[in-house]
Design a protein around this motif. Structure first.
Motif, PDB file in Angstrom:
ATOM      1  N   ILE A  47      -3.277   4.165  -4.000  1.00 42.46           N
ATOM      2  CA  ILE A  47      -4.584   3.529  -3.874  1.00 42.46           C
ATOM      3  C   ILE A  47      -5.642   4.418  -4.503  1.00 42.46           C
ATOM      4  O   ILE A  47      -5.783   5.584  -4.143  1.00 42.46           O
ATOM      5  CB  ILE A  47      -4.933   3.279  -2.393  1.00 42.46           C
ATOM      6  CG1 ILE A  47      -3.822   2.481  -1.715  1.00 42.46           C
ATOM      7  CG2 ILE A  47      -6.258   2.551  -2.268  1.00 42.46           C
ATOM      8  CD1 ILE A  47      -3.545   1.136  -2.331  1.00 42.46           C
ATOM      9  N   PHE A  48      -6.399   3.863  -5.434  1.00 45.86           N
ATOM     10  CA  PHE A  48      -7.478   4.603  -6.071  1.00 45.86           C
ATOM     11  C   PHE A  48      -8.791   4.001  -5.599  1.00 45.86           C
ATOM     12  O   PHE A  48      -9.096   2.844  -5.885  1.00 45.86           O
ATOM     13  CB  PHE A  48      -7.380   4.512  -7.601  1.00 45.86           C
ATOM     14  CG  PHE A  48      -6.083   5.058  -8.134  1.00 45.86           C
ATOM     15  CD1 PHE A  48      -5.907   6.418  -8.291  1.00 45.86           C
ATOM     16  CD2 PHE A  48      -5.036   4.204  -8.451  1.00 45.86           C
ATOM     17  CE1 PHE A  48      -4.713   6.931  -8.774  1.00 45.86           C
ATOM     18  CE2 PHE A  48      -3.843   4.705  -8.946  1.00 45.86           C
ATOM     19  CZ  PHE A  48      -3.679   6.076  -9.097  1.00 45.86           C
ATOM     20  N   HIS A  49      -9.567   4.805  -4.883  1.00 41.29           N
ATOM     21  CA  HIS A  49     -10.806   4.285  -4.315  1.00 41.29           C
ATOM     22  C   HIS A  49     -11.886   4.277  -5.387  1.00 41.29           C
ATOM     23  O   HIS A  49     -12.363   5.316  -5.820  1.00 41.29           O
ATOM     24  CB  HIS A  49     -11.239   5.139  -3.119  1.00 41.29           C
ATOM     25  CG  HIS A  49     -10.266   5.064  -1.989  1.00 41.29           C
ATOM     26  ND1 HIS A  49     -10.195   3.978  -1.142  1.00 41.29           N
ATOM     27  CD2 HIS A  49      -9.297   5.911  -1.584  1.00 41.29           C
ATOM     28  CE1 HIS A  49      -9.242   4.161  -0.243  1.00 41.29           C
ATOM     29  NE2 HIS A  49      -8.687   5.324  -0.501  1.00 41.29           N
ATOM     30  N   ILE A  50     -12.268   3.086  -5.791  1.00 41.03           N
ATOM     31  CA  ILE A  50     -13.296   2.913  -6.793  1.00 41.03           C
ATOM     32  C   ILE A  50     -14.363   1.987  -6.220  1.00 41.03           C
ATOM     33  O   ILE A  50     -14.146   1.232  -5.259  1.00 41.03           O
ATOM     34  CB  ILE A  50     -12.733   2.295  -8.087  1.00 41.03           C
ATOM     35  CG1 ILE A  50     -12.204   0.890  -7.791  1.00 41.03           C
ATOM     36  CG2 ILE A  50     -11.667   3.158  -8.700  1.00 41.03           C
ATOM     37  CD1 ILE A  50     -11.824   0.148  -9.021  1.00 41.03           C
ATOM     38  N   ARG A  76     -11.500  -3.600  -2.870  1.00 40.49           N
ATOM     39  CA  ARG A  76     -10.993  -2.369  -3.486  1.00 40.49           C
ATOM     40  C   ARG A  76      -9.469  -2.323  -3.434  1.00 40.49           C
ATOM     41  O   ARG A  76      -8.820  -1.853  -4.374  1.00 40.49           O
ATOM     42  CB  ARG A  76     -11.593  -1.147  -2.798  1.00 40.49           C
ATOM     43  CG  ARG A  76     -13.090  -0.974  -3.041  1.00 40.49           C
ATOM     44  CD  ARG A  76     -13.553   0.409  -2.650  1.00 40.49           C
ATOM     45  NE  ARG A  76     -13.464   0.621  -1.213  1.00 40.49           N
ATOM     46  CZ  ARG A  76     -14.463   0.396  -0.369  1.00 40.49           C
ATOM     47  NH1 ARG A  76     -15.616  -0.089  -0.818  1.00 40.49           N
ATOM     48  NH2 ARG A  76     -14.326   0.631   0.927  1.00 40.49           N
ATOM     49  N   LEU A  77      -8.887  -2.801  -2.329  1.00 41.61           N
ATOM     50  CA  LEU A  77      -7.431  -2.808  -2.211  1.00 41.61           C
ATOM     51  C   LEU A  77      -6.808  -3.701  -3.285  1.00 41.61           C
ATOM     52  O   LEU A  77      -5.841  -3.308  -3.948  1.00 41.61           O
ATOM     53  CB  LEU A  77      -7.019  -3.291  -0.823  1.00 41.61           C
ATOM     54  CG  LEU A  77      -5.504  -3.463  -0.592  1.00 41.61           C
ATOM     55  CD1 LEU A  77      -4.782  -2.134  -0.786  1.00 41.61           C
ATOM     56  CD2 LEU A  77      -5.225  -4.037   0.787  1.00 41.61           C
ATOM     57  N   THR A  87       0.811  -1.209   0.000  1.00 41.95           N
ATOM     58  CA  THR A  87       0.000   0.000   0.000  1.00 41.95           C
ATOM     59  C   THR A  87       0.849   1.265   0.000  1.00 41.95           C
ATOM     60  O   THR A  87       0.380   2.322  -0.426  1.00 41.95           O
ATOM     61  CB  THR A  87      -0.934   0.023   1.227  1.00 41.95           C
ATOM     62  OG1 THR A  87      -0.144  -0.080   2.432  1.00 41.95           O
ATOM     63  CG2 THR A  87      -1.907  -1.139   1.185  1.00 41.95           C
ATOM     64  N   CYS A 107      -3.707 -10.015  -2.743  1.00 44.17           N
ATOM     65  CA  CYS A 107      -2.994  -8.740  -2.856  1.00 44.17           C
ATOM     66  C   CYS A 107      -1.601  -8.950  -3.453  1.00 44.17           C
ATOM     67  O   CYS A 107      -1.160  -8.193  -4.333  1.00 44.17           O
ATOM     68  CB  CYS A 107      -2.858  -8.079  -1.482  1.00 44.17           C
ATOM     69  SG  CYS A 107      -4.297  -7.129  -0.959  1.00 44.17           S
ATOM     70  N   GLY A 157      -1.958  -3.974 -11.476  1.00 43.09           N
ATOM     71  CA  GLY A 157      -1.395  -3.010 -12.409  1.00 43.09           C
ATOM     72  C   GLY A 157      -0.380  -3.629 -13.327  1.00 43.09           C
ATOM     73  O   GLY A 157      -0.536  -4.763 -13.775  1.00 43.09           O
ATOM     74  N   HIS A 202      -8.035  -4.547  -6.134  1.00 43.09           N
ATOM     75  CA  HIS A 202      -8.205  -3.900  -7.439  1.00 43.09           C
ATOM     76  C   HIS A 202      -7.190  -2.776  -7.623  1.00 43.09           C
ATOM     77  O   HIS A 202      -6.618  -2.612  -8.712  1.00 43.09           O
ATOM     78  CB  HIS A 202      -9.627  -3.354  -7.575  1.00 43.09           C
ATOM     79  CG  HIS A 202      -9.918  -2.778  -8.929  1.00 43.09           C
ATOM     80  ND1 HIS A 202     -10.418  -3.530  -9.970  1.00 43.09           N
ATOM     81  CD2 HIS A 202      -9.741  -1.526  -9.419  1.00 43.09           C
ATOM     82  CE1 HIS A 202     -10.549  -2.762 -11.048  1.00 43.09           C
ATOM     83  NE2 HIS A 202     -10.155  -1.548 -10.730  1.00 43.09           N
ATOM     84  N   SER A 203      -6.952  -2.023  -6.575  1.00 43.32           N
ATOM     85  CA  SER A 203      -6.030  -0.884  -6.683  1.00 43.32           C
ATOM     86  C   SER A 203      -4.588  -1.330  -6.900  1.00 43.32           C
ATOM     87  O   SER A 203      -3.784  -0.604  -7.481  1.00 43.32           O
ATOM     88  CB  SER A 203      -6.116  -0.011  -5.424  1.00 43.32           C
ATOM     89  OG  SER A 203      -5.563  -0.680  -4.307  1.00 43.32           O
ATOM     90  N   LEU A 204      -4.249  -2.552  -6.425  1.00 46.63           N
ATOM     91  CA  LEU A 204      -2.887  -3.056  -6.572  1.00 46.63           C
ATOM     92  C   LEU A 204      -2.663  -3.720  -7.927  1.00 46.63           C
ATOM     93  O   LEU A 204      -1.513  -3.948  -8.322  1.00 46.63           O
ATOM     94  CB  LEU A 204      -2.580  -4.071  -5.466  1.00 46.63           C
ATOM     95  CG  LEU A 204      -2.519  -3.518  -4.042  1.00 46.63           C
ATOM     96  CD1 LEU A 204      -2.357  -4.654  -3.041  1.00 46.63           C
ATOM     97  CD2 LEU A 204      -1.381  -2.516  -3.891  1.00 46.63           C
TER      98      LEU A 204
END
Length: 342
Positions: free
Chosen positions: A166-169, A242-243, A161, A212, A249, A245-247
């Motif tokens: 982190i993009f909160h979607i 959400r975490l 993190t 993650c 990439g 998803h944000s990771l």
């Protein structure tokens, strides 16, 4: 100084272990689950309750754990050969309303039985389960070891993190009614659904930590394996989803063309560590799940068919060994060729 910080963290991480007095009956039932199942009286003591006296998130999580434990006991009280086909409104209505509040499915998930089912046993940081499940110390040990794995993963998650923005979607008893031959059509939640509901039980596939690491390191899974892991994310708390998803990439795609030997070695060392974990997991499952289940099947399985059910499928409904070997192999494929030092 480090010891002080660790003690402070232990205090902050203490889970809710008691509910308001109004819900004492829930706690009593959950705490005495094994006795009630063995005496075949659990289904007789389930009573109607409302949710009006639950306020904090931790109270809601503990209540979800308690109702999940009670539900598992209610369904499987008579063993694998005589599961309940309908969850009575006394239990189904509060359980489903509570699940809706939390964004979790109305079934005992990994986030319940592992992440929310522990408390400090002594000042030294040793932990024990809040609710014991049938299986005694063996089952409790299974839960505690899983919790210790999550604890060990904590520093790695913190690095994840802090590295990526982190993009909160937007117990070993089988605990599911999807891909379960004993409940092929699922479970009816009385006054909630007229048709049976198919849900997967708690599974290590629902571990947010492992997913993650896969997301950050760009470990790719395919076909049925990818579909299963995606479905398991639906059984995680929403912030965990959400975490992950944000990771997700392009870390691997960034490293490959840069031709930096040190960076490639660092990446591969992370993949190798994850690979070692998955190899260890395969060996552990074979030794402590499949072999005992096979012995139970050969000896007639005095536990109501549990041994036979465990012989090939995991709690989430996956083909246990085939799945574990596939994710292990996919992890190995993520290794990249290291460029030579100039």
């Amino acid at each position: 100084m480090l010891e002080t910080n660790e003690n402070e963290m232990k205090i902050k991480l203490l889970l809710q272990t008691k509910l308001p007095d109004y819900y004492e009956v829930w706690m009593d039932i959950a705490c005495n689950l094994t006795h009630l199942i063995e005496s075949r009286t659990l289904r007789d003591v389930v009573q109607k309750l409302s949710l009006h006296h639950l306020h904090s998130h931790r109270e809601l999580r503990l209540a979800h754990l308690a109702l999940g434990v009670i539900t598992m006991g209610y369904v499987w009280q008579e063993g694998q050969m005589a599961p309940a086909q309908v969850l009575p409104r006394n239990l189904a209505v509060p359980y489903c309303l509570l699940s809706q509040k939390l964004g979790l499915p109305p079934i005992l998930v990994y986030a319940d039985v592992v992440l929310a089912n522990w408390k400090l046993k002594d000042p030294n940081g040793n932990i024990e389960v809040i609710f014991s499940l049938p299986g005694g110390e063996t089952c409790s040990g299974f839960i505690i070891v899983s919790m210790l794995v999550e604890k060990a993963a904590g520093p790695g998650i913190m690095v994840c993190t802090s590295t990526v923005p982190i993009f909160h979607i937007s117990t070993l008893r089988i605990s599911r009614w999807r891909d379960n031959p004993m409940l092929p059509n699922g479970l009816v939640y009385e006054d909630i659904s007229d048709e049976p509901v198919l849900l997967s039980g708690g599974s290590a596939g629902q571990s947010s930590s492992i997913q993650c690491f896969d997301a950050l390191l760009c470990v790719r899974h395919y076909d049925e394996t990818a579909a299963f892991l995606a479905r398991m994310r639906e059984y995680m708390p929403a912030p965990h989803q959400r975490l992950i998803h944000s990771l997700s990439g392009s870390l691997r795609d960034f490293i490959m063309p840069c031709s930096n030997p040190d960076l490639c070695r660092s990446y591969n060392s992370c993949i190798t560590a994850l690979l070692d974990l998955r190899n260890y997991h395969i060996n552990t499952v074979a030794k402590y799940v499949l072999v005992p289940a096979h012995h139970a099947r050969l000896s007639g399985c005095p536990l109501g068919g549990v041994g036979m059910a465990l012989d090939s499928r995991g709690a989430g409904g996956s083909n246990i060994m085939g799945f574990l070997k596939t994710v292990r192999n996919n992890t190995q494929k993520a290794l990249i060729a290291e460029p030579q030092d100039m």
